[in-house]
Design an enzyme around this catalytic site. Structure first.
Site, PDB file in Angstrom:
ATOM      1  CG  ASP A 191      -1.941   1.171   1.116  1.00  0.00           C
ATOM      2  OD1 ASP A 191      -2.913   1.020   0.353  1.00  0.00           O
ATOM      3  OD2 ASP A 191      -1.735   2.212   1.765  1.00  0.00           O
ATOM      4  CD  GLU A 234      -1.759   6.148   2.656  1.00  0.00           C
ATOM      5  OE1 GLU A 234      -2.460   7.002   2.075  1.00  0.00           O
ATOM      6  OE2 GLU A 234      -2.209   5.053   3.049  1.00  0.00           O
ATOM      7  CG  HIS A 275      -7.248   6.495   5.409  1.00  0.00           C
ATOM      8  ND1 HIS A 275      -7.529   6.227   4.090  1.00  0.00           N
ATOM      9  CD2 HIS A 275      -8.438   6.649   6.037  1.00  0.00           C
ATOM     10  CE1 HIS A 275      -8.849   6.218   3.921  1.00  0.00           C
ATOM     11  NE2 HIS A 275      -9.420   6.467   5.086  1.00  0.00           N
ATOM     12  CG  ASP A 294      -4.774   1.346   4.395  1.00  0.00           C
ATOM     13  OD1 ASP A 294      -5.356   1.206   5.487  1.00  0.00           O
ATOM     14  OD2 ASP A 294      -4.894   2.356   3.679  1.00  0.00           O
TER      15      ASP A 294
END
Length: 469
Positions: A10, A12, A148, A153
């Site tokens: 994952d 960001e 998040h 995640d």
């Protein structure tokens, strides 16, 4: 577990556009042999400001990443942690696309077999409604610490896959994953590593049997994915089944971009006439309608008979004479044109359209031939072949995602003259331009693509200048 090594990933980011935005955090849960689990995460300095709304969503602020390593500094470790794994992510195109672009900025390739857990959820739970990560957390009671954040995640995805294998028969889960991964079942006459050398890059590929000429020629912006799809049972067509029985070798040519692949495919299919390219081979049957100055039925002309410098009174292109005749029938119905005057039928007296009251009467003298001819030109006007509106040769530059390959495709009067890859080739084309052969297929391709390709005049342009544009 469906693979010896799996990386749940994952990211960001500063936004949603992989080509423009940057990564701010990476989280990876790697699972080897279904049991050995290792975790890794790091903040990443995006070398740009994080928008306030993104800071609010993720909790990652500009201050937090100010002293974090850049992507360049973590690239080697990140690649090592994912190497040899199936890449698993939620909405995987997003995460995979960001990593490909980040590695491309470093002039490095990045490829992996990708499994999207959104697709997996939809296949296994078709009646589940929504399939975003929050919906999966609620539906399967998944732990959701650090939502998040990248590692949090990634942990959720690992928990989801464990839950799926607990709730569903393993064979059904494996089958669903195989369909998503398009795991190829290679024909027995191909070596097991036949796909290893095929890159995730634009280009053309050729399938060979026992003869010297190819059985099939294809193109793709992702050669490995497209070639593998021919041997994925749930995607296999009757054509693919026949190919699988005959293929003994795969060859490919990488190009800088999609336009180069399209051009090369067009030329190879027409020159080699592969047995299984029946649809593409029919492009050689493309025609334009030629309308004479004096009233007479339209003529059907193929590419070799067309002078690209004299497009007056030419309309199309049409994929075949049959399609051109059908287009004339449609125009006749819309404009009240005469089937006899259009050459669609031969008879004395009223034409078929006149009998059903859809012809203005050129066939029975109710309309003069000149008036009918003028209305035909007017009806065909939207289909007129476009004039070449550049003052000479132009080039369209394509650069591969990694920046390792640059090609300039040279055109004049709708003809593809050459594709050059260095300064000396470009100079040779400028000094002695090749004689281009007009091709309605290439014309149709360029009409669609040149307006958005930012073509450049080649005099006195150099390849170095074109790369800087």
């Amino acid at each position: 577990m469906f693979a010896p090594a799996v990386a749940f990933v994952d990211l960001e980011t500063t936004g949603t556009l992989a080509a423009e935005d940057r990564i701010t955090e990476v989280g990876i849960v790697r699972v080897d042999d279904g049991a050995r689990v290792s975790e890794w995460s790091t903040l990443v300095n995006p070398e740009c400001s994080i928008p306030p709304e993104i800071q609010g969503l993720t909790g990652i602020t500009n201050a937090m990443v100010a002293r974090a390593p850049t992507f360049r500094e973590i690239a080697d470790e990140l690649a090592g942690r994912i190497e040899g794994c199936v890449f698993v992510a939620h909405n995987a195109r997003f995460d995979y696309g960001f990593l490909k672009h980040e590695f491309a900025r470093l002039r490095r390739a990045f490829t992996a077999r990708v499994l999207c857990t959104v697709k997996l959820s939809r296949r296994l739970y078709p009646d589940g409604g929504r399939h975003n990560l929050d919906a999966l957390i609620a539906r399967h009671a998944l732990p959701a610490d650090d939502r998040h954040r990248a590692l949090g995640d990634a942990r959720i995805l690992w928990a989801f896959v464990q839950t799926v294998y607990h709730d569903q028969p393993h064979a059904e889960v494996d089958a669903a994953i195989a369909r998503i991964l398009r795991i190829p079942s290679l024909p027995p006459q191909l070596p097991a590593n036949a796909l290893d050398a095929v890159p995730e890059a634009p280009g053309v590929y050729r399938f060979y049997g026992l003869n010297a000429l190819p059985l099939y020629v294809g193109k793709s912006v992702n050669l490995r994915e497209r070639v593998a799809s021919h041997f994925s049972s749930d995607y296999r067509s009757a054509n693919d089944l026949r190919l699988s029985a005959e293929i003994t070798r795969i060859d490919f040519e990488e190009t800088a971009g999609e336009l180069g692949a399209l051009l090369r495919e067009s030329r190879l299919v027409k020159s080699l006439l592969p047995a299984y390219n029946q649809r593409l081979r029919r492009r050689a049957e493309m025609v334009a309608l030629s309308i004479a100055a004096e009233p007479s039925p339209p003529d059907y002309v193929r590419s070799p008979a067309i002078d690209p410098g004299a497009f007056d009174d030419l309309y199309g292109p049409f994929s075949s004479r049959r399609q051109a005749r059908e287009a004339l029938r449609v125009l006749a119905a819309e404009a009240g044109l005469c089937w006899t005057a259009l050459g669609l039928e031969r008879r004395n007296g009223p034409c078929f359209a006149r009998q059903v009251k859809k012809c203005a009467g050129a066939c029975v003298g109710a309309e003069t031939p000149a008036a009918h001819h003028a209305r035909l030109r007017h009806a065909l006007a939207p289909h007129a072949l476009k004039r070449w509106h550049y003052p000479g040769m132009i080039g369209v530059r394509e650069t591969s995602l990694t920046g390792e390959r640059t090609e300039v495709h040279v055109f004049r009067d709708w003809c593809w003259l050459a594709t050059v890859r260095d300064e000396s080739e470009l100079n040779a084309v400028r000094e002695v331009p090749p004689r281009g052969e007009f091709d309605l297929d290439i014309y149709r391709l360029l009409v669609r693509r040149l307006p958005r390709a930012r073509p450049m005049l080649l005099e006195p342009l150099t390849l170095a200048q074109s790369n800087a544009s």
